[in-house]
Design an enzyme around this catalytic site. Structure first.
Site, PDB file in Angstrom:
ATOM      1  N   CYS A  12      10.430 -13.983 -44.794  1.00 54.90           N
ATOM      2  CA  CYS A  12       9.474 -13.999 -46.246  1.00 54.90           C
ATOM      3  C   CYS A  12      10.365 -12.067 -46.415  1.00 54.90           C
ATOM      4  CB  CYS A  12       8.073 -13.432 -46.199  1.00 54.90           C
ATOM      5  SG  CYS A  12       7.409 -15.466 -45.638  1.00 54.90           S
ATOM      6  N   HIS A  36       5.672 -18.414 -53.920  1.00 56.60           N
ATOM      7  CA  HIS A  36       5.957 -17.540 -53.095  1.00 56.60           C
ATOM      8  C   HIS A  36       7.675 -18.512 -52.463  1.00 56.60           C
ATOM      9  CE1 HIS A  36       7.063 -15.107 -49.484  1.00 56.60           C
ATOM     10  NE2 HIS A  36       6.046 -15.979 -48.302  1.00 56.60           N
TER      11      HIS A  36
END
Lengths: 391, 391
Positions: free
Chosen positions: A86, A335
């Protein structure tokens, strides 16, 4: 090392784009960033591309920077493919920052891009699991479960309730409703959030980030070369820290040990010559929205165990002392793993320039982007970045 | 920018290790490098890991640096996962070089590691294909076919024969027989090479690199901090260039255009303040051994079309003017994609220190490592590195 400025940022709105490729998504972000910076592709001397699961999703491994950037007008320049789960995009951003800060190049492009929506959702979930340590995934643990356990630890230690934790999503879904780049633009009530499907107690659906397609890009340059360009409001990179998860025997939430988020932030604060009170606005990595509470404390914005009260008092809302996730954060914006880090940077750049429209923080001078990626077997995240920007 | 030195290098011998994981392979290379550098893991402030197909092979995407380095004693430091196909390791090396050259850190670790041998070879081949541009792979083109076409172009332009091209493997298989880290240690005769199975005309089996498992590591430090360490022979990074494939309409072998290998080398030569005649020994990326001839010309060691004569005169053998691939190159040493770049660096470090044993080049003072990785749709490689080292 030289000071580095952000000349321009651009995004492809986050969402569900079944027909778009990594190249298509990146195209929009890159050309928005070039336009924002008022420079052309041929001015770019070095490029980093952050992406996390594109190999498993598209079948293209190894050279995604070249295959995505080539058709977008770039070639014959240094290109680096970086991954850090991430934190892939923020790691790419840091790479370009270093190329310029070192004096090697004067202008560079950082791109984060991710394609997650497929007809076959199982493939996406399976790819997502692969960015946590394999031994953990094999136990059936994935991001939501790990986030839920972290929330439970926080609740146990500080007496917070699930109702408290859901308040973060109330704030962030409202913020996201003001962000044209956000995937989910509906402000949810506290009741709606707690009535959404339970994913892993205490996390309900609207407290978790959703998979998304998207891209974000930034054009950086050496501050000393700024006079060459007709830019509007260059933003300076004041701190840019990267770290990795540590070998540890217990979770910092069970001890008084400093978390890796805190340790990484300390590096960025030191580079910037700043402390928490200097930050006017922050984007934090709330892959599960209550994690924002822990980050609020770990970054030093309030004391340990105080984040719920801090939130309830409105301190972290857009009009508060330290507005957090004005973009809507990961749950509202969506995301796309390898794009999120630079989306955070774009949001802070817009805030510092006064271009954030209805979600503008008044007179924001300094902003922070905090990112954490991947989960190690011991429960620590794998990669951490902390980037401080100032106008 | 500061001068950077290589304090130590280490390798895991390249070969077939069905029972070893990426972590196992990297372990041996890293600890050999630490021992060679006479420093400990806690001295390392930043680490880059290059790997190319580990995601598809092991299932671990995104955070291979952290999952490989964690169990090897590293954590809480900046870690970057980089990919650039066959140039992944050299890109990782360049990353650490930049971290130190910039002044940000004083000591770093670069690791390249690849695991390719599986019971199911089809999986490895399928993963390998994924590091060329997907549109190319979908046409059925892969590395051997692309290399064969490049060889054919060279033969057509300069009148070289298949028999000429096979001579490279005679030299390199002999060199590899002297290298304890090489996978294939049998010197082949010209006849054996031409009688080995035909892969893609003019390439026979012994003229192509083989899949392999392996790892290579290097410890770098700021030259100005050298006095802190008890090292034997620090080697200086004199040039460190990275580039990417270009949009082009024709192959440089069909025109007089400079190749991207030449353009990348020019950057490294300029950084080092050197020219081709200054290079005493070179490792070049001969994924298909005759490609070495093209590189010999493109790097400026001899004129265009002269490489066959140059080779026949023995100029590129260990006792020649500019010994090339003293390690055996990719065909003899084996080619664990993401490890090769640092294996080249290890070989040059040993040569410059006078530690190369029976394959030692007399009084080598300056060496070059040339790497190219991935293939783009237009036939250019995707990533290029050129690293010049001096003692």
């Amino acid at each position: 090392m030289r000071e580095v400025a952000i000349l321009g940022v651009g995004m492809h709105p986050f969402g569900r784009y079944l027909d778009k490729s990594l190249t298509d998504l990146a195209h929009v972000a890159i050309w928005n960033a070039l336009k924002d910076a008022n420079v052309s592709a041929k001015d770019v001397q070095v490029a980093y591309l952050g992406n996390s699961i594109g190999g498993l999703i598209t079948g293209q491994e190894g050279i995604r920077a070249q295959t995505v950037l080539g058709p977008n007008g770039f070639g014959g320049i240094p290109m680096v493919n970086v991954e850090n789960a991430c934190a892939s995009a923020s790691t790419a951003f840091r790479g370009v920052w270093l190329e310029i800060a070192s004096g090697l190049y004067d202008m560079g492009l950082a791109v984060g891009v991710e394609k997650m929506h497929l007809e076959d959702k199982a493939r996406t979930i399976s790819a997502l699991i692969s960015v946590s340590q394999l031994e953990l995934s094999k136990l059936g643990m994935q991001f939501v479960g790990e986030g839920a356990m972290r929330c439970k630890r926080y609740m146990r230690r500080y007496g917070a309730t699930k109702e408290d934790l859901a308040l973060v999503a109330v704030k962030n879904s409202y913020n996201g409703s003001l962000n044209p780049y956000a995937f989910h633009r509906k402000p949810y009530t506290h009741e709606e959030i707690l009535k959404s499907p339970l994913m892993a107690d205490p996390l309900h659906l609207f407290m978790t980030s959703s998979i998304a397609d998207g891209a974000a890009a930034a054009i950086l340059c050496a501050k000393e070369t700024l006079k060459r360009y007709e830019t509007k409001h260059p933003i300076t990179v004041a701190g840019c820290a990267l770290s990795s998860g540590r070998c540890r025997e217990s979770d910092p939430l069970d001890t008084d040990e400093e978390s890796t988020i805190t340790l990484t932030a300390k590096v960025a604060y030191r580079q910037a010559g700043m402390e928490p009170k200097d930050i006017d606005v922050a984007e934090v990595h709330d892959a599960m929205s209550p994690i924002e509470l822990i980050s609020t404390e770990d970054l030093g914005f309030c004391g340990k165990g105080e984040a719920v009260q801090y939130l309830k008092k409105g301190k972290t809302q857009i009009s508060g002392d330290i507005p957090i996730n004005t973009s809507g954060g990961l749950c509202a914006r969506g995301h796309p793993v390898g794009a999120t880090g630079i989306a955070q940077i774009a949001e802070i750049v817009w805030q510092l320039r006064g271009e954030a429209g209805p979600r503008q923080v008044e007179d924001a001078k300094v902003g922070m982007c905090e990112d954490s990626g991947g989960v190690l077997f011991n429960g620590d995240n794998a990669a951490f970045t902390n980037i401080i920007l100032k106008r």
